[in-house]
Design an enzyme around this catalytic site. Structure first.
Site: not given
Ligand code: 3H9
Length: 706
Positions: A109, A129
């Site tokens: 975004e 999301e």
């Molecule tokens: C959003 O954006 C809403 C908006 O539209 C509007 C708002 C108003 N936040 O998965 P991993 C942490 S909603 C916080 O093991 P990988 C995760 O907890 C968001 N933390 O690695 C972990 O921490 P820890 C939309 C996050 O390489 C560490 O990073 N976005 C976030 O297998 C490593 O993560 C998503 O839904 C986050 N957004 O995969 C994306 N993302 O080491 C969600 C990650 O302490 N994330 N962490 O356990 C993912 O899909 C995967 O984490 C990603 C990396 C593909 C990025």
């Protein structure tokens, strides 16, 4: 979190918020301030925005959502993001976003509110999301369709799957692709920024409109999607909200459409579905952190593997390794068994090719990685052996004796047993620290859960290696303790026991299954037994009966035993709890089962009654929660979240209900406890509240709430 550097007329803003550059509190404001600084600085002609480390930005910091308790707060959160992004978008100098790794959720975004996007070919962009029960809440539903059209935007927001940069480029989300490293990306971004500054005009996504001739088709696409959702058994609130918000992008001006998005986003954020999905997001990542296995524990490199047993499980496990590119020896006793196993593997791969999920080349590559063998030749060169022989303790003990002698001293020795004692296998191998359970779920090449069973002597290195390997195999690994049935099957036994009793009391097989699929399970308890095989359950009950674990704590089913005696093992024999037409997997109600149930009730003097649907759900879900609490209390699971992850990935418990422990919290532990007391009076003495559940309920707490 933000770096600002100017060189040769271009300001480069770097987001540096490890590990994934999430847009946490203050990050977007800092970007906004840096952009304002670039606008004010006369020496700056254009701005580049890039992420430090491995990625651009994985979205808004999901931790923020757990602090939102009211709809008003949720609305205010979305409003704050909209305002910041509007300020960035209306900036008077061109802003180029350079994307490597991921631009997800709020990350995309943010990128779409900037003026131009350049990406590494290896990057991915997405609006995931929905996987958190949300819609994009920072303008994504308004800007995305303006860039890539409504159908593509609907796919991205409703499926939630990130798309590769090449597709995003073809769809119009990304303007330019670059091959190579992050440095090459930065160079390309600076060049693009300079070119745009020279060109003068700035393209702002908010100013784009769906062409009048396309409006009709765009609205039809929204209506079609809505109609399709209506046919899904359990569509999320957020799926409908995504359609409505994207429709608003077509029918309303940008600001009005954005206001609609904010309202819908706020509705989703306070929904139980979203809370459940956010809970699972963190629970899944917590599960990777194992007590007693600190970060940095050495892991062994798994380059070659061997599987013992080419049956259904062994074959599925071999496919899982081959799919991850790991060469694997597949051993069975004789050629006939091996040929059967290899033929099944090829058939399964053929089916994937027929469905377009795999290319013919990939099939041959995967088959080429699986080497059938009837001997232990080559086992001295593998890094892991997974034992998947028949579920018989003596056979497994003898296999582990062999493995202890013939494998390298550092080889991981894993058993795929679903119930048996890992310590007994460890003793047989003479290499306890290397022995561990790798409990795959059927079909092993499809189901995402890997229960990693820690024996008394299992070493931290073996556990850390297993966790890392699970991820490489595309599985979610959860470490559990060594008790009968481990966590998943131990809980399942209680769930099945209650299903059998409900049947004896008057509920029908079809009604019980209907209630549970209506709740969101992919299949009800009886349909599941028909898939797994009633003979498997009968063997487990037999084992329990003949071992010290037997007694009223475990399920018994005279009807199931009777069906097994009749050779009705489930789908594989054309009949079990249901009957099946030849070649079909559609369960058909069989009056014979109801007759058996009525006869049994009559013999036992049980007055059959109409069991309300609510009671079916309450008893089955309470059985899971109570046994889950017991598992937790006895230390066989490290956290309630691990149990939720196990149940969602192992048995398809509906994710939007957060898993059996989270669901119990939504019901309220006081209610759960009251039910247990009631069932104890009414159903049987085996209904005992676990002290943990009793303590939490009495204190007005939940497994997760204080
Ligand atoms: C959003 O954006 C809403 C908006 O539209 C509007 C708002 C108003 N936040 O998965 P991993 C942490 S909603 C916080 O093991 P990988 C995760 O907890 C968001 N933390 O690695 C972990 O921490 P820890 C939309 C996050 O390489 C560490 O990073 N976005 C976030 O297998 C490593 O993560 C998503 O839904 C986050 N957004 O995969 C994306 N993302 O080491 C969600 C990650 O302490 N994330 N962490 O356990 C993912 O899909 C995967 O984490 C990603 C990396 C593909 C990025």
């Amino acid at each position: 979190m933000i770096r600002y550097e100017v060189g040769d007329g271009i300001a480069v803003i770097t987001i540096d918020n490890p590990p994934v550059n999430a847009l946490g509190s203050g990050v977007l404001e800092a970007i906004e301030a840096a952009v304002a600084r670039g606008i004010d600085d006369r020496s700056v002609q254009a701005i580049v925005l890039i992420g430090a480390g491995e990625t651009f930005a994985a979205g808004v910091d999901i931790n923020i959502f757990t602090t939102m308790t009211t709809r008003e707060q949720s609305l205010a959160l979305s409003e704050a993001f909209h305002t910041s992004l509007k300020n960035i978008e209306t900036a008077s100098k061109p802003i180029v976003v350079a994307i490597h790794g991921n631009a997800l959720g709020g990350g995309l975004e943010l990128a779409m509110s900037c003026h131009y996007r350049i990406a590494l070919s290896s990057a991915r962009v997405g609006q995931p999301e929905i996987l958190l029960g949300l819609i994009p809440g920072a303008g994504g539903t308004q800007r995305l369709p303006r860039l890539c059209g409504v159908p593509f935007a609907l796919d991205m927001c409703i499926d939630g799957k990130p798309v590769p940069a090449s597709r995003a480029h073809a769809a119009g989300i990304v303007d330019q692709l670059v091959d190579g490293s992050r440095d090459a990306l930065l160079t390309g971004a600076v060049a693009l920024a300079r070119a745009r500054a020279g060109a003068g005009a700035i393209r702002r996504t908010r100013e784009l409109r769906v062409a009048p001739q396309d409006v009709h088709a765009a609205l039809a696409a929204c209506d079609d999607r809505r109609a399709q959702l209506g046919k899904t058994s359990t569509p999320l609130l957020a799926s409908y909200a995504a359609v409505d918000a994207i429709k608003a992008a077509v029918t309303l001006p940008f600001d009005a459409g954005s206001a609609r998005e904010r309202e819908l986003f706020a509705d989703c954020l306070v929904s139980t579905e979203s809370r459940a999905l956010v809970h699972l997001f963190f629970a899944e990542r917590e599960a990777a952190k194992v007590p007693g296995v600190p970060k940095g524990t050495p892991v062994r490199d798994i380059r070659r593997a061997a599987i013992v047993g080419a049956g259904t499980m062994g074959g599925g496990i071999a496919m899982t390794y081959a799919n991850a590119g790991i060469p694997v020896l597949l051993k069975d006793m004789d050629d006939a068994a091996l040929q059967r196993g290899m033929a099944t593997i090829r058939r399964n791969y053929d089916a994937s090719v027929a469905k377009g999920r795999m290319t013919a080349d990939a099939l041959e590559r995967a088959m080429g990685l699986i080497t059938p063998t009837t001997s232990y030749d080559g086992f001295d060169a593998v890094d892991i052996v997974v034992e998947a022989v028949f579920e018989d303790l003596a056979l497994k003990i003898s296999t582990f004796g062999d493995l202890g002698r013939i494998t390298r001293h550092d080889c991981v020795l894993a058993s795929n047993t679903s119930t048996l004692d890992i310590d007994a296998l460890a003793r047989a191998s003479g290499r306890g620290s290397n022995v561990i359970g790798h409990h795959f779920f059927s079909p092993a090449n499809v189901m995402k859960l890997l229960e990693i069973v820690r024996g008394r002597d299992t070493g931290p290195e073996t556990i850390a290696t297993s966790q890392k390997l699970a991820k490489r195999l595309g599985k979610v690994g959860v470490v559990v303790g060594n008790c009968f049935g481990f966590v998943a099957n131990r809980m399942l036994l209680q769930y099945l026991r209650e299903s059998y009793l409900l049947l004896e009391e008057g509920a029908t097989v079809a009604a019980i299954d209907r209630v549970m699929t209506g709740f969101g399970m992919p299949v009800g308890p009886f349909g599941m037994e028909d898939i797994a095989g009633l003979d498997v359950g009968a063997r487990i009950r037999e084992h329990l009966r003949s071992s010290s674990g037997a007694g009223t704590d475990w399920p018994e089913s005279e009807i199931a035993n009777r069906l097994v005696e009749m050779g009705r093992f489930g789908q594989k024999t054309g009949a079990g709890w249901y009957r099946y037409e030849s070649g079909s997997r559609t369960p058909l109600v069989d009056p014979l089962v109801d007759t058996l149930a009525s006869e049994l009730s009559a013999r036992r003097g049980i007055a059959r009654r109409v069991v309300p649907d609510e009671e079916v759900l309450a008893r089955l879900s309470t059985a899971l929660a109570n046994e889950g609490a017991r598992v937790l209390e006895e230390g066989y699971a490290s956290r309630a979240g691990d149990i939720d992850v196990i149940y969602c990935y192992g048995f398809g418990f509906p994710r939007y209900r957060g898993g059996p422990m989270f669901y119990a919290d939504t019901v309220g532990l006081r209610t759960v406890l009251a039910r247990i007391h009631e069932y104890r009076e009414r159903v049987g003495d085996y209904w005992k509240p676990t002290p943990l559940l009793e303590k939490l309920a009495t204190a007005g707490r939940g497994f997760y709430t204080t």
